[in-house]
Design a protein around this motif. Structure first.
Motif, PDB file in Angstrom:
ATOM      1  N   LEU A   1       0.656  -1.088   0.057  1.00 61.02           N
ATOM      2  CA  LEU A   1      -0.046  -0.087   0.014  1.00 61.02           C
ATOM      3  C   LEU A   1       0.990   1.323   0.000  1.00 61.02           C
ATOM      4  O   LEU A   1       1.255   1.822   1.111  1.00 61.02           O
ATOM      5  CB  LEU A   1      -0.985  -0.153   1.144  1.00 61.02           C
ATOM      6  CG  LEU A   1      -1.836  -1.299   1.355  1.00 61.02           C
ATOM      7  CD1 LEU A   1      -2.601  -1.111   2.438  1.00 61.02           C
ATOM      8  CD2 LEU A   1      -2.673  -1.342   0.137  1.00 61.02           C
ATOM      9  N   ARG A   2       1.174   1.680  -1.210  1.00 59.38           N
ATOM     10  CA  ARG A   2       1.881   2.778  -1.474  1.00 59.38           C
ATOM     11  C   ARG A   2       1.294   3.728  -2.670  1.00 59.38           C
ATOM     12  O   ARG A   2       0.917   3.235  -3.471  1.00 59.38           O
ATOM     13  CB  ARG A   2       3.566   2.468  -1.604  1.00 59.38           C
ATOM     14  CG  ARG A   2       3.785   1.709  -2.753  1.00 59.38           C
ATOM     15  CD  ARG A   2       5.239   1.040  -3.001  1.00 59.38           C
ATOM     16  NE  ARG A   2       5.910   2.112  -3.343  1.00 59.38           N
ATOM     17  CZ  ARG A   2       6.374   2.307  -4.641  1.00 59.38           C
ATOM     18  NH1 ARG A   2       5.695   2.031  -5.448  1.00 59.38           N
ATOM     19  NH2 ARG A   2       7.168   3.432  -5.159  1.00 59.38           N
ATOM     20  N   ARG A   3       1.948   4.735  -2.602  1.00 56.06           N
ATOM     21  CA  ARG A   3       1.728   5.710  -4.094  1.00 56.06           C
ATOM     22  C   ARG A   3       2.738   5.062  -5.269  1.00 56.06           C
ATOM     23  O   ARG A   3       3.752   4.774  -4.976  1.00 56.06           O
ATOM     24  CB  ARG A   3       2.093   7.131  -3.982  1.00 56.06           C
ATOM     25  CG  ARG A   3       1.122   7.719  -3.287  1.00 56.06           C
ATOM     26  CD  ARG A   3       1.350   9.455  -3.145  1.00 56.06           C
ATOM     27  NE  ARG A   3       0.334   9.928  -2.235  1.00 56.06           N
ATOM     28  CZ  ARG A   3       0.477  10.123  -1.054  1.00 56.06           C
ATOM     29  NH1 ARG A   3       1.700   9.759  -0.236  1.00 56.06           N
ATOM     30  NH2 ARG A   3      -0.473  10.562  -0.279  1.00 56.06           N
ATOM     31  N   TYR A   4       1.962   4.788  -6.402  1.00 52.77           N
ATOM     32  CA  TYR A   4       2.642   4.158  -7.573  1.00 52.77           C
ATOM     33  C   TYR A   4       2.980   5.314  -8.623  1.00 52.77           C
ATOM     34  O   TYR A   4       3.851   5.356  -9.348  1.00 52.77           O
ATOM     35  CB  TYR A   4       1.949   2.948  -7.888  1.00 52.77           C
ATOM     36  CG  TYR A   4       2.204   1.716  -7.080  1.00 52.77           C
ATOM     37  CD1 TYR A   4       3.389   0.987  -7.172  1.00 52.77           C
ATOM     38  CD2 TYR A   4       1.318   1.516  -6.177  1.00 52.77           C
ATOM     39  CE1 TYR A   4       3.497  -0.166  -6.052  1.00 52.77           C
ATOM     40  CE2 TYR A   4       1.333   0.365  -5.314  1.00 52.77           C
ATOM     41  CZ  TYR A   4       2.472  -0.517  -5.321  1.00 52.77           C
ATOM     42  OH  TYR A   4       2.852  -1.716  -4.483  1.00 52.77           O
ATOM     43  N   GLY A   5       1.882   6.147  -8.736  1.00 50.06           N
ATOM     44  CA  GLY A   5       1.630   6.815  -9.978  1.00 50.06           C
ATOM     45  C   GLY A   5       1.421   6.006 -11.174  1.00 50.06           C
ATOM     46  O   GLY A   5       1.375   4.954 -11.032  1.00 50.06           O
ATOM     47  N   PHE A   6       0.943   6.821 -12.310  1.00 49.23           N
ATOM     48  CA  PHE A   6       0.648   6.292 -13.576  1.00 49.23           C
ATOM     49  C   PHE A   6       1.054   7.104 -14.432  1.00 49.23           C
ATOM     50  O   PHE A   6       1.428   8.198 -14.267  1.00 49.23           O
ATOM     51  CB  PHE A   6      -1.037   5.942 -13.296  1.00 49.23           C
ATOM     52  CG  PHE A   6      -1.582   4.925 -12.481  1.00 49.23           C
ATOM     53  CD1 PHE A   6      -1.443   3.684 -12.779  1.00 49.23           C
ATOM     54  CD2 PHE A   6      -1.636   5.235 -11.223  1.00 49.23           C
ATOM     55  CE1 PHE A   6      -1.708   2.762 -12.048  1.00 49.23           C
ATOM     56  CE2 PHE A   6      -1.984   4.233 -10.173  1.00 49.23           C
ATOM     57  CZ  PHE A   6      -2.126   3.055 -10.702  1.00 49.23           C
ATOM     58  N   HIS A   7       0.828   6.618 -15.764  1.00 52.52           N
ATOM     59  CA  HIS A   7       1.225   7.619 -16.958  1.00 52.52           C
ATOM     60  C   HIS A   7       2.703   7.674 -17.008  1.00 52.52           C
ATOM     61  O   HIS A   7       3.218   8.578 -17.562  1.00 52.52           O
ATOM     62  CB  HIS A   7       0.628   8.982 -17.104  1.00 52.52           C
ATOM     63  CG  HIS A   7      -0.775   8.835 -16.863  1.00 52.52           C
ATOM     64  ND1 HIS A   7      -1.791   9.869 -16.141  1.00 52.52           N
ATOM     65  CD2 HIS A   7      -1.769   8.278 -17.509  1.00 52.52           C
ATOM     66  CE1 HIS A   7      -2.836   9.800 -16.236  1.00 52.52           C
ATOM     67  NE2 HIS A   7      -2.986   8.679 -17.010  1.00 52.52           N
ATOM     68  N   GLY A   8       3.441   6.544 -16.472  1.00 49.76           N
ATOM     69  CA  GLY A   8       5.056   6.812 -16.396  1.00 49.76           C
ATOM     70  C   GLY A   8       5.468   6.545 -17.960  1.00 49.76           C
ATOM     71  O   GLY A   8       6.475   7.237 -18.274  1.00 49.76           O
ATOM     72  N   LEU A   9       4.776   5.799 -18.848  1.00 50.65           N
ATOM     73  CA  LEU A   9       5.499   5.704 -19.988  1.00 50.65           C
ATOM     74  C   LEU A   9       5.210   7.108 -20.890  1.00 50.65           C
ATOM     75  O   LEU A   9       6.098   7.685 -21.772  1.00 50.65           O
ATOM     76  CB  LEU A   9       4.719   4.607 -21.076  1.00 50.65           C
ATOM     77  CG  LEU A   9       5.013   3.239 -20.589  1.00 50.65           C
ATOM     78  CD1 LEU A   9       4.116   2.203 -21.092  1.00 50.65           C
ATOM     79  CD2 LEU A   9       6.528   2.782 -20.463  1.00 50.65           C
ATOM     80  N   SER A  10       4.103   7.492 -20.602  1.00 49.23           N
ATOM     81  CA  SER A  10       3.905   8.987 -21.213  1.00 49.23           C
ATOM     82  C   SER A  10       4.869   9.988 -20.761  1.00 49.23           C
ATOM     83  O   SER A  10       5.496  10.670 -21.575  1.00 49.23           O
ATOM     84  CB  SER A  10       2.490   9.452 -21.025  1.00 49.23           C
ATOM     85  OG  SER A  10       2.393  10.817 -21.462  1.00 49.23           O
ATOM     86  N   TYR A  11       5.200   9.922 -19.418  1.00 52.82           N
ATOM     87  CA  TYR A  11       6.115  11.194 -18.622  1.00 52.82           C
ATOM     88  C   TYR A  11       7.531  10.677 -19.389  1.00 52.82           C
ATOM     89  O   TYR A  11       8.204  11.661 -19.668  1.00 52.82           O
ATOM     90  CB  TYR A  11       6.090  11.031 -17.249  1.00 52.82           C
ATOM     91  CG  TYR A  11       4.735  11.589 -16.663  1.00 52.82           C
ATOM     92  CD1 TYR A  11       4.302  12.745 -17.279  1.00 52.82           C
ATOM     93  CD2 TYR A  11       3.776  10.970 -15.787  1.00 52.82           C
ATOM     94  CE1 TYR A  11       3.095  13.232 -16.719  1.00 52.82           C
ATOM     95  CE2 TYR A  11       2.890  11.390 -15.151  1.00 52.82           C
ATOM     96  CZ  TYR A  11       2.457  12.656 -15.619  1.00 52.82           C
ATOM     97  OH  TYR A  11       1.426  13.247 -15.141  1.00 52.82           O
ATOM     98  N   ALA A  12       7.827   9.496 -19.348  1.00 59.10           N
ATOM     99  CA  ALA A  12       9.193   9.254 -19.898  1.00 59.10           C
ATOM    100  C   ALA A  12       9.580   9.539 -21.323  1.00 59.10           C
ATOM    101  O   ALA A  12      10.514  10.173 -21.558  1.00 59.10           O
ATOM    102  CB  ALA A  12       9.696   7.626 -19.740  1.00 59.10           C
ATOM    103  N   SER A  13       8.551   9.379 -22.075  1.00 61.93           N
ATOM    104  CA  SER A  13       8.455   9.919 -23.498  1.00 61.93           C
ATOM    105  C   SER A  13       8.592  11.756 -23.478  1.00 61.93           C
ATOM    106  O   SER A  13       9.355  12.021 -24.442  1.00 61.93           O
ATOM    107  CB  SER A  13       7.077   9.549 -24.212  1.00 61.93           C
ATOM    108  OG  SER A  13       6.924  10.073 -25.588  1.00 61.93           O
ATOM    109  N   ILE A  14       7.952  12.119 -22.756  1.00 67.34           N
ATOM    110  CA  ILE A  14       7.874  13.872 -22.893  1.00 67.34           C
ATOM    111  C   ILE A  14       9.161  14.102 -22.326  1.00 67.34           C
ATOM    112  O   ILE A  14       9.955  15.001 -22.895  1.00 67.34           O
ATOM    113  CB  ILE A  14       6.686  14.390 -21.679  1.00 67.34           C
ATOM    114  CG1 ILE A  14       5.485  13.863 -22.297  1.00 67.34           C
ATOM    115  CG2 ILE A  14       7.014  15.564 -21.400  1.00 67.34           C
ATOM    116  CD1 ILE A  14       4.186  14.411 -21.465  1.00 67.34           C
ATOM    117  N   VAL A  15       9.798  13.645 -21.135  1.00 66.06           N
ATOM    118  CA  VAL A  15      11.158  13.906 -20.995  1.00 66.06           C
ATOM    119  C   VAL A  15      12.289  13.502 -21.884  1.00 66.06           C
ATOM    120  O   VAL A  15      13.078  14.476 -22.414  1.00 66.06           O
ATOM    121  CB  VAL A  15      11.727  12.963 -19.634  1.00 66.06           C
ATOM    122  CG1 VAL A  15      13.162  13.160 -19.210  1.00 66.06           C
ATOM    123  CG2 VAL A  15      10.745  13.573 -18.292  1.00 66.06           C
TER     124      VAL A  15
END
Length: 142
Positions: free
Chosen positions: A21-35
């Protein structure tokens, strides 16, 4: 994302959970692409990229990127935490559901399985969909 930003202020449950039970976050592939794209367009090494990125749509999130790496996110254990979405409430006072749906621990069938009424309301009848039923927000419909 550092543990100090992924840890919830809640005791450990007395039973095993399917995932920690922790924060995972989502949209990681999108963020990696933007970076990657920003690094290329600005001619800066990825490790020098410091950005605040918003992923907006029916499901939205915000991510803090420092030194080319995710350091914080608006999403949590599930996509429900953070910004409101098309049908998801986003972050709300945890007690709100008990006032909105007094029998929230009851179940409903959704997609061939039983889920709590609370989960259904927060994930399927909230967000922009839920706000559209408020006549004071009718301008959102156009």
């Amino acid at each position: 994302i550092p543990a100090s930003r992924t840890t919830y202020a809640i005791s450990q449950p007395p039973h095993p959970t399917p995932v920690p039970l922790r924060r995972y976050g989502f949209h990681g592939l999108s963020y990696a692409s933007i970076v990657r794209q920003m690094s290329e367009r600005l001619g800066k090494p990825r490790g020098e990229m410091n950005l605040v990125i918003a992923h907006l749509g029916s499901g939205g999130s915000v991510c803090l990127v420092e030194g080319g790496e995710s350091r914080n996110t608006s999403m949590g254990l599930t996509p429900l935490e953070g910004l409101p979405g098309g049908t998801r409430s986003g972050s709300i006072d945890a007690s709100l559901i008990f006032h909105h749906t007094p029998d929230c621990s009851g179940t409903v069938e959704w997609s061939g399985r039983e889920i709590s009424k609370a989960e259904f309301v927060l994930n399927k009848e909230s967000g922009f969909e839920g706000a559209l039923f408020d006549s004071s927000l009718v301008s959102l419909r156009s």
